[in-house]
Design an enzyme around this catalytic site. Structure first.
Site, short mmCIF file in Angstrom:
data_model
loop_
_atom_site.label_atom_id
_atom_site.label_comp_id
_atom_site.label_asym_id
_atom_site.label_seq_id
_atom_site.Cartn_x
_atom_site.Cartn_y
_atom_site.Cartn_z
N HIS A 186 19.63 33.17 73.53
CA HIS A 186 18.79 34.28 73.06
C HIS A 186 18.54 34.21 71.56
O HIS A 186 18.43 35.25 70.88
CB HIS A 186 19.42 35.63 73.41
CG HIS A 186 19.78 35.79 74.86
ND1 HIS A 186 18.86 35.65 75.87
CD2 HIS A 186 20.97 36.06 75.45
CE1 HIS A 186 19.47 35.84 77.04
NE2 HIS A 186 20.75 36.08 76.81
N ASN A 231 24.58 45.95 82.34
CA ASN A 231 23.75 44.78 82.58
C ASN A 231 23.95 44.20 83.97
O ASN A 231 23.34 43.22 84.35
CB ASN A 231 24.07 43.71 81.52
CG ASN A 231 22.95 42.72 81.34
OD1 ASN A 231 21.79 43.08 81.24
ND2 ASN A 231 23.29 41.45 81.30
N LYS A 265 30.53 37.09 81.32
CA LYS A 265 30.70 38.54 81.23
C LYS A 265 30.41 39.23 82.56
O LYS A 265 31.06 40.23 82.89
CB LYS A 265 29.84 39.13 80.11
CG LYS A 265 28.35 38.87 80.18
CD LYS A 265 27.65 39.47 78.95
CE LYS A 265 26.15 39.21 78.98
NZ LYS A 265 25.84 37.76 78.82
#
Length: 458
Positions: A193, A147, A124
């Site tokens: 995560h 981010n 990403k």
């Protein structure tokens, strides 16, 4: 800075005063909110107080009585493995919890910029930076945030001719109360995560929320995993619905809009007809199959924004690459040194290993859940592994008997030994397949150390 709208004269608490948190506090104050702030670190609290913010512990008695929303930073757990005490306090007080991404979308006016939101497990950052590069090279006014790069509220106010490219993590998509992207991009999914989402289902649900609740005009979806296929099916209304652009590094058939990269060739097909193709094999900033997938996603998003194939191809060819992501840092005596410190999980490392031949592989660090078993099918190009990390011995054993591994423990030793052993035509690749926190503050520091050690070679 984008002033946050909708909270004029209202109390707003900001939890976490890192890059996004402190920017959110400033943007809220600029929009007329009555801002209180908190961070578990004393230094961050002192810095905020020096800017004139009221510092107040949100867990104290009555601390949230005059607050309507608590804005939290992405690194702070809000549900799993356990909510931060301030999040619990907000729940108990009936105070809404949001983040800076939600504030951004809430603050867009009638003359709003186009927004492209990019999420996924791997790629990403590269997809976001690549799309931003393509747009700017084509003369579009584009801004990169989220981010990656700047906090989104740190951007200057924009108009309808602007494009905002936002990289969003699962932490950000899961919590934002407002998500209204014009184009949403899903790159891929691999386990990561999991502690923050109570497993793979929760992790995918956090990513899916960008599409299910965001309602984008167009969805660019990587379909090389079942989750992507499911998501694309959920978003389409009919087989030929071109509001969904499928992306793959394999063969895709059907009547819809798709962008694929097979054996290094990118091809765009729409309504059964090939529109464009590009040879990606000689594009230096995008080596390997995983980067070809990123190129497909950026191509699809750029096409959805109205760019033509020639402009997009020019952007692909001039893209310099991102630091720590398949970054070529040196070539010495016919040996190439590549920094892919961002390969912090097994899937990302596997993709990096498939991008090069005859690899001297520097790996190791803080292992994530799931072990290294999924790496074994991709180790055939590894000449030798040089293992770093506090648990380097255990990591080396987990690679299995098919890989010759040398326990080096630290980066200096690993680089020196790999460089000494390497022969012309080989690649010294840092792709750790592990987190960095056992030895470094973050993957950037690890990658910088690798590059510095390479630069210092005799």
């Amino acid at each position: 800075m984008i002033p946050v709208r909708g909270y004029e004269g209202a109390g707003v608490a900001v939890l976490g005063l890192g890059r996004s948190g402190l920017t959110a506090a400033r943007a809220l104050r600029a929009g007329g909110a009555l801002v209180i702030v908190w961070d578990d670190g004393a230094a961050a609290r002192e810095a905020a107080a020096a800017e004139g913010f009221e510092v107040r512990d949100p867990t104290g008695p009555g601390a949230l009585d005059d607050v309507v929303v608590l804005v939290t930073s992405p690194g702070i757990p809000h549900l799993y493995p356990a909510p931060h005490p301030a999040i619990r306090a907000a729940w108990d007080a009936g105070v809404a919890v949001d983040n800076d991404i939600g504030l951004f979308f809430r603050s867009l006016g009638e003359d709003a910029p186009r927004t492209v939101c990019i999420t996924g497990s791997n790629g990403k950052s590269t997809t976001s930076a690549l799309l931003h590069h393509i747009l700017t090279q084509a003369g579009r006014s584009a801004h990169l945030a989220g981010n990656i790069g700047r906090g989104v509220l740190d951007l200057d106010p924009m108009g309808a001719d602007d494009v905002v490219v936002l990289e969003l993590s699962s932490y950000q998509t899961e919590l934002a109360r407002s998500l209204t992207p014009d184009i949403a991009v899903f790159t891929n999914l691999s386990p990561d995560h999991l502690d923050r989402h109570a497993g793979e289902g929760g992790y995918f649900a956090a990513k899916r929320r960008l599409f299910a609740e965001g309602g984008p005009d167009r969805a660019v979806i990587g379909v090389d995993e079942d989750e992507g296929r499911f998501l694309a099916n959920q978003m389409q209304e009919a087989p030929g619905d071109d509001r969904v652009i499928r992306v793959s590094t394999g063969r895709l058939d059907g009547p819809g809009w798709r962008v694929t990269a097979r054996k290094g060739w990118l091809a765009e097909t729409r309504k059964g007809r090939q529109i464009a193709s590009v040879d990606l094999r000689d594009v230096p900033g995008l080596p390997g199959r995983h980067n070809h997938q990123n190129a497909c996603a950026a191509w699809a998003a750029a096409r959805a924004l109205g760019l033509g194939p020639r402009d997009i191809e020019a952007g692909l060819r001039s893209y310099p690459g991102l630091p720590h992501r398949s970054q070529r840092v040196a070539e010495r005596g016919g040996v190439v040194f590549v920094n892919d410190s961002k390969a912090t999980n097994v899937d990302a490392a596997a993709q990096a290993l498939q991008a090069f031949d005859r690899i001297r592989w520097i790996c190791g660090g803080l292992q994530k859940e799931g072990g290294l078993g999924d790496l074994h099918p991709h180790l055939g190009r590894v000449v030798r592994a040089y293992v770093i990390g506090r648990e380097a011995q255990a990591f080396a054993l987990a690679l299995g008997p098919g890989v010759e591994a040398e326990v080096c423990t630290d980066m200096a030793t690993a680089v020196a030994r790999a460089a000494e052993d390497a022969r012309p035509g080989e690649t010294v690749l840092l792709a750790p397949a592990a987190a960095s926190f056992d030895q470094y503050d973050n993957f950037e520091r690890r990658g910088d150390d690798f590059a510095a050690r390479v630069a210092a070679l005799d």
